[in-house]
Design an enzyme around this catalytic site. Structure first.
Site, PDB file in Angstrom:
ATOM      1  N   THR A   1       0.831  -1.214   0.000  1.00  0.00           N
ATOM      2  CA  THR A   1       0.000   0.000   0.000  1.00  0.00           C
ATOM      3  C   THR A   1       0.863   1.260   0.000  1.00  0.00           C
ATOM      4  OG1 THR A   1      -0.036   0.026   2.419  1.00  0.00           O
ATOM      5  CG2 THR A   1      -1.793  -1.193   1.306  1.00  0.00           C
ATOM      6  N   ASP A   2       0.221   2.411  -0.189  1.00  0.00           N
ATOM      7  CA  ASP A   2       0.949   3.673  -0.067  1.00  0.00           C
ATOM      8  C   ASP A   2       0.157   4.675   0.767  1.00  0.00           C
ATOM      9  OD1 ASP A   2      -0.898   5.061  -1.634  1.00  0.00           O
ATOM     10  OD2 ASP A   2       0.313   4.959  -3.436  1.00  0.00           O
ATOM     11  N   ALA A   3       0.691   5.882   0.886  1.00  0.00           N
ATOM     12  CA  ALA A   3       0.132   6.869   1.811  1.00  0.00           C
ATOM     13  C   ALA A   3      -1.258   7.360   1.405  1.00  0.00           C
ATOM     14  CB  ALA A   3       1.094   8.052   1.966  1.00  0.00           C
TER      15      ALA A   3
END
Lengths: 138, 138, 138, 138
Positions: free
Chosen positions: B21-23
């Site tokens: 995942t990312d921010a």
């Protein structure tokens, strides 16, 4: 390990991109180890060692034998970081360095990495290049 | 490319971890390509091909020649996904597959991947293993 | 999409580290998409847009709606690359760019990326910042 | 930290794909930390804790406070690994686990991870879920 210490810290800038973060909104913990390796690679390059040539021409490479890190404060998306490299100890076939990650003057992450130098075919220890085995005390 | 089509879709489960995942709180777009490759690897294994042996014993490997993907709906941390593989076309030295990523019945991502089979030393095209070049129409 | 074209290519350097490569000895194909995003992020920054502020203050972010890439020649460990960004088309809520990856004058990878601008809470399309929606023909 | 010890090891399978390897032909060292987290996530799930719900409903999450690892023998592309989780110590707001990575009976990597439980908004320590804070001696 011998005890000579090199206090001159090398520093390399790293920008945090989306690829480095996770759904908590912060840098994913394992990616700090990538940042440390980027700085380590550039530090080795600054000593005149190009690792691709080393691997192709001399069949030698560096491998991480062990590492540890403390995650003190989180880095965030878009942060500009500085990653340092400081020689702590070395033997004929390995060295131990300290690597810190800063955002401005704030210490975010601190770790050590023991790097072994090996023959890439046999995976046996090899004697470090002179550039790395020579003391560079300050 | 020849035009035979294999409609039997292979499917492989993938769990979304923090690393994916990312921010923005979602799966980082480039990681869908990793999910597709995991399914592709397991599909090739299901045909009896172990790629490590292929590389070591026959000096052959698969490489992605081109790919495209549409990101329709986002996958999130902790989602359980299914990734499919469907043969679209093949030649003697490459194949084109469609890969879709689902969460339950919802299509999240759809792409195609052109995979070339090459000699790992010369990087020249090599003739596909029989398992892959044979038609498996359904 | 409207048809104005911006021929001024932005370029950003990327060094290949071990983290970017795979056991075939080359850059892992999905990582070229990361390199493209780094250049894209720096191009957006060069237009005066800091994406962390955008996300926190305006609840807006960029997402990749679709992408494609052709992998022409492989990049290797330690290569110094240049990644370009060239605006192809834009609408009020999205834009299409071409991104090429070079090693010296050699084209290694060429792709396009459709980027949508969205409200990070509702995931609905949002009107592009003026910096991006204005034509910059050359 | 208190001293109770839980000797029951949880184990989770991980397959090595190209994405996990680097140009030395082995698993990239930082990726072992990802493998450990996958096993950790599944171990927490086996205790009845779904981390996405925890984050959304209770604004709580786990973060890695510190970690260390010894890389004893390399894992290779296509290897089937087992990653274990063993509780060493816990407090009200954190726990320390040992995580080992095996290929068949061969120990490849051994590490410890200190995991803190925090409020995802304030980043302050939070009291561990009962499932984790309760002793499970064997």
């Amino acid at each position: 390990m011998t005890t000579e210490t090199d206090n001159a810290a090398f520093s390399w800038p790293v920008r945090v991109y989306y690829e480095d973060t996770d759904a908590q909104g912060l840098v994913y913990f394992a990616n700090y180890f990538k940042f440390m390796e980027r700085a380590r690679t550039e530090w080795v390059r600054s000593l005149g060692i190009e690792q691709d040539r080393l691997l192709e021409e001399e069949r030698r490479c560096f491998v991480v034998a062990s590492t540890d890190a403390q995650f003190i404060r989180p880095a965030r998306f878009n942060d500009q970081l500085q990653v340092t490299v400081r020689m702590l100890r070395r033997t004929r076939v390995s060295f131990l360095i300290e690597q810190d990650i800063f955002r401005d003057d704030e210490l975010l992450c601190s770790g050590t990495v023991k790097v072994a130098y090996i023959d890439s075919d046999t995976h046996r220890p090899a004697r470090l290049p002179q550039m790395l085995s020579e003391g560079r005390e300050t």
